[in-house]
Design a protein around this motif. Structure first.
Motif, PDB file in Angstrom:
ATOM      1  N   GLU A 160      14.933 -11.958  69.115  1.00 57.88           N
ATOM      2  CA  GLU A 160      16.225 -12.426  69.576  1.00 57.88           C
ATOM      3  C   GLU A 160      16.304 -12.395  71.097  1.00 57.88           C
ATOM      4  N   ALA A 161      17.304 -13.038  71.654  1.00 59.18           N
ATOM      5  CA  ALA A 161      17.529 -13.018  73.097  1.00 59.18           C
ATOM      6  C   ALA A 161      18.782 -12.210  73.406  1.00 59.18           C
ATOM      7  N   PRO A 162      18.678 -11.158  74.223  1.00 57.77           N
ATOM      8  CA  PRO A 162      19.876 -10.385  74.558  1.00 57.77           C
ATOM      9  C   PRO A 162      20.924 -11.220  75.289  1.00 57.77           C
ATOM     10  N   ARG A 163      20.456 -12.072  76.206  1.00 56.68           N
ATOM     11  CA  ARG A 163      21.376 -12.906  76.987  1.00 56.68           C
ATOM     12  C   ARG A 163      21.408 -14.295  76.368  1.00 56.68           C
ATOM     13  N   THR A 164      22.576 -14.687  75.888  1.00 61.20           N
ATOM     14  CA  THR A 164      22.724 -15.987  75.242  1.00 61.20           C
ATOM     15  C   THR A 164      23.780 -16.805  75.967  1.00 61.20           C
ATOM     16  N   VAL A 165      23.743 -18.097  75.738  1.00 61.25           N
ATOM     17  CA  VAL A 165      24.700 -18.987  76.395  1.00 61.25           C
ATOM     18  C   VAL A 165      25.227 -20.002  75.396  1.00 61.25           C
ATOM     19  N   LYS A 166      26.512 -20.266  75.500  1.00 67.11           N
ATOM     20  CA  LYS A 166      27.154 -21.339  74.747  1.00 67.11           C
ATOM     21  C   LYS A 166      27.884 -22.228  75.748  1.00 67.11           C
ATOM     22  N   TYR A 167      28.033 -23.497  75.389  1.00 65.41           N
ATOM     23  CA  TYR A 167      28.664 -24.441  76.291  1.00 65.41           C
ATOM     24  C   TYR A 167      29.999 -24.909  75.710  1.00 65.41           C
ATOM     25  N   ASP A 168      31.050 -24.689  76.467  1.00 66.65           N
ATOM     26  CA  ASP A 168      32.389 -25.092  76.057  1.00 66.65           C
ATOM     27  C   ASP A 168      32.847 -26.286  76.892  1.00 66.65           C
ATOM     28  N   GLU A 169      33.492 -27.236  76.219  1.00 66.80           N
ATOM     29  CA  GLU A 169      34.045 -28.373  76.949  1.00 66.80           C
ATOM     30  C   GLU A 169      35.361 -27.937  77.577  1.00 66.80           C
ATOM     31  N   SER A 170      35.291 -27.519  78.847  1.00 67.97           N
ATOM     32  CA  SER A 170      36.465 -26.981  79.524  1.00 67.97           C
ATOM     33  C   SER A 170      37.479 -28.059  79.868  1.00 67.97           C
ATOM     34  N   SER A 171      37.013 -29.281  80.012  1.00 71.11           N
ATOM     35  CA  SER A 171      37.880 -30.434  80.217  1.00 71.11           C
ATOM     36  C   SER A 171      37.092 -31.663  79.802  1.00 71.11           C
ATOM     37  N   PRO A 172      37.737 -32.765  79.559  1.00 70.00           N
ATOM     38  CA  PRO A 172      37.002 -33.949  79.109  1.00 70.00           C
ATOM     39  C   PRO A 172      35.840 -34.313  80.043  1.00 70.00           C
ATOM     40  N   GLY A 173      34.636 -34.310  79.469  1.00 70.34           N
ATOM     41  CA  GLY A 173      33.461 -34.658  80.255  1.00 70.34           C
ATOM     42  C   GLY A 173      32.867 -33.513  81.051  1.00 70.34           C
ATOM     43  N   THR A 174      33.473 -32.326  80.982  1.00 69.71           N
ATOM     44  CA  THR A 174      32.971 -31.162  81.716  1.00 69.71           C
ATOM     45  C   THR A 174      32.681 -30.023  80.749  1.00 69.71           C
ATOM     46  N   TRP A 175      31.430 -29.564  80.772  1.00 68.03           N
ATOM     47  CA  TRP A 175      31.007 -28.475  79.891  1.00 68.03           C
ATOM     48  C   TRP A 175      30.636 -27.262  80.733  1.00 68.03           C
ATOM     49  N   THR A 176      31.158 -26.115  80.372  1.00 63.20           N
ATOM     50  CA  THR A 176      30.966 -24.886  81.146  1.00 63.20           C
ATOM     51  C   THR A 176      30.155 -23.875  80.344  1.00 63.20           C
ATOM     52  N   PRO A 177      29.061 -23.336  80.939  1.00 59.35           N
ATOM     53  CA  PRO A 177      28.291 -22.319  80.225  1.00 59.35           C
ATOM     54  C   PRO A 177      29.042 -20.984  80.173  1.00 59.35           C
ATOM     55  N   VAL A 178      29.026 -20.369  79.002  1.00 55.95           N
ATOM     56  CA  VAL A 178      29.654 -19.065  78.795  1.00 55.95           C
ATOM     57  C   VAL A 178      28.564 -18.109  78.315  1.00 55.95           C
ATOM     58  N   PHE A 179      28.321 -17.054  79.076  1.00 56.72           N
ATOM     59  CA  PHE A 179      27.216 -16.150  78.783  1.00 56.72           C
ATOM     60  C   PHE A 179      27.699 -14.894  78.059  1.00 56.72           C
ATOM     61  N   ALA A 180      26.817 -14.372  77.209  1.00 58.13           N
ATOM     62  CA  ALA A 180      27.077 -13.109  76.522  1.00 58.13           C
ATOM     63  C   ALA A 180      25.795 -12.281  76.558  1.00 58.13           C
ATOM     64  N   TYR A 181      25.941 -10.961  76.462  1.00 52.50           N
ATOM     65  CA  TYR A 181      24.769 -10.093  76.522  1.00 52.50           C
ATOM     66  C   TYR A 181      24.906  -8.975  75.497  1.00 52.50           C
ATOM     67  N   ASP A 182      23.861  -8.822  74.701  1.00 51.90           N
ATOM     68  CA  ASP A 182      23.799  -7.735  73.715  1.00 51.90           C
ATOM     69  C   ASP A 182      22.453  -7.049  73.891  1.00 51.90           C
ATOM     70  N   ALA A 183      22.469  -5.873  74.500  1.00 58.58           N
ATOM     71  CA  ALA A 183      21.219  -5.178  74.816  1.00 58.58           C
ATOM     72  C   ALA A 183      20.474  -4.728  73.573  1.00 58.58           C
ATOM     73  N   ARG A 184      21.174  -4.518  72.465  1.00 60.60           N
ATOM     74  CA  ARG A 184      20.550  -3.922  71.283  1.00 60.60           C
ATOM     75  C   ARG A 184      20.216  -4.988  70.240  1.00 60.60           C
ATOM     76  N   VAL A 185      19.267  -5.827  70.585  1.00 63.48           N
ATOM     77  CA  VAL A 185      18.780  -6.815  69.630  1.00 63.48           C
ATOM     78  C   VAL A 185      17.355  -6.452  69.239  1.00 63.48           C
ATOM     79  N   GLY A 186      16.966  -6.854  68.047  1.00 58.47           N
ATOM     80  CA  GLY A 186      15.582  -6.678  67.636  1.00 58.47           C
ATOM     81  C   GLY A 186      15.268  -5.404  66.890  1.00 58.47           C
ATOM     82  N   GLY A 187      16.225  -4.492  66.754  1.00 58.78           N
ATOM     83  CA  GLY A 187      15.954  -3.274  66.009  1.00 58.78           C
ATOM     84  C   GLY A 187      15.378  -2.156  66.858  1.00 58.78           C
ATOM     85  N   SER A 188      15.240  -0.979  66.248  1.00 58.21           N
ATOM     86  CA  SER A 188      14.884   0.235  66.989  1.00 58.21           C
ATOM     87  C   SER A 188      13.475   0.201  67.558  1.00 58.21           C
ATOM     88  N   GLY A 189      12.585  -0.643  67.019  1.00 59.59           N
ATOM     89  CA  GLY A 189      11.222  -0.663  67.512  1.00 59.59           C
ATOM     90  C   GLY A 189      10.953  -1.733  68.547  1.00 59.59           C
TER      91      GLY A 189
END
Length: 291
Positions: A226-255
């Motif tokens: 998995e990727a800890p830092r992910t991005v989704k794109y929201d259409e903030s206004s017609p014709g304009t898409w804004t990246p929205v980032f999220a971060y989850d340090a605990r991906v992939g399990g304990s190993g």
């Protein structure tokens, strides 16, 4: 324990278990480990605090260090190269520090193919990067990309990153710089066995702050899928898409590298240079497509 962990990972081990220390028959380096020729590169810029701390630590340890890094921040450029002429300057005067108006891999190539063409380095150190480069996010990292490009050219390499911690995202790089020196010295004792054309090391160090402890030690671990830092794109206004980032340090399990780093361990992962085919998919496609 650090040497044992390094020997394990450079031999291709990707579990949390580390191999025993090398025997007396382990390969030896023809150069004194205390006087290696080191090429440094990064993606944060030639005078970023991480690469500066590692440069100073390696020089203090007796190594001959040449720094060739981007003029400005080039984070997230992966293995990109430029298709135009590049300016190379020495903004630190007589110090062997070169600033390249290009990408991390541009800098690496100019270092290997130009500045050090007649005196190849024993090892390439990419970093220390500000911010972790673990799991799926390694695909985007210029720090990791430069180390991969060095390995493709047969040069032992390691990418080193510091996991930015604390509410204000600040801290010091002394732990990461210390790890760089220890890794370089440990790897040299085995003649950088397993590194170069086969692969390189991706290293992540907890970033020490006033509210965060120093690293607990070293763990040899696989890359989380998995990727800890992910991005989704929201259409903030017609014709304009804004990246929205999220971060989850605990991906992939304990190993995984991501979770072990989040728990305060320095993580070391061997990354192969070649993309390894999945046998069952090769067979399926061959049956489907081969004439």
């Amino acid at each position: 324990m650090l040497l044992a962990a390094v020997v394990a990972i450079s031999s291709g081990c990707t579990s949390s278990d580390v191999a025993p220390a090398p025997s007396a028959t382990a390969p030896t380096l023809s150069v004194d480990p205390g006087s290696l020729d080191v090429l440094m590169v990064n993606d944060d810029g030639w005078n970023a605090p991480g690469i500066t701390a590692a440069y100073d630590a390696l020089v203090a340890a007796g190594h001959h260090v040449t720094l060739v890094a981007p003029l400005v921040n080039q984070s997230g450029r992966s293995m990109a190269t430029s298709d135009a002429s590049l300016a190379v300057t020495r903004p630190a005067g007589e110090e062997p520090k070169y600033a390249v108006d290009g990408t991390p891999v541009d800098s690496l190539n100019i270092g290997l193919q130009g500045i050090l063409a007649d005196d190849p380095p024993d090892v390439v150190v990419s970093g220390v990067n500000t911010g972790a480069n673990v799991a799926g996010n390694t695909n985007y990292s210029g720090t990791v990309g430069a180390a991969a490009a060095a390995a493709q050219q047969g040069v032992p390499a390691l990418a080193v990153s510091a996991d930015v911690g604390g509410a204000d995202g600040t801290g010091n790089y002394k732990d990461a710089a210390k790890i760089v020196v220890e890794l370089v010295d440990s790897l040299a004792r085995t003649n950088f066995d397993g590194l170069g054309t086969e692969g390189f090391l991706n290293v992540n160090v907890p970033f020490e702050t006033a509210s965060r402890e120093a690293p607990k030690g070293v763990r040899v671990v696989p890359l989380a899928k998995e990727a800890p830092r992910t991005v989704k794109y929201d259409e903030s206004s017609p014709g304009t898409w804004t990246p929205v980032f999220a971060y989850d340090a605990r991906v992939g399990g304990s190993g995984s590298d991501a979770e072990r780093l989040a728990d305060g361990w320095t993580t070391v992962t061997f990354l192969p240079v070649e993309r390894t085919p999945v046998a069952r998919e090769q067979k399926r496609l061959s049956e489907l497509l081969d004439e």
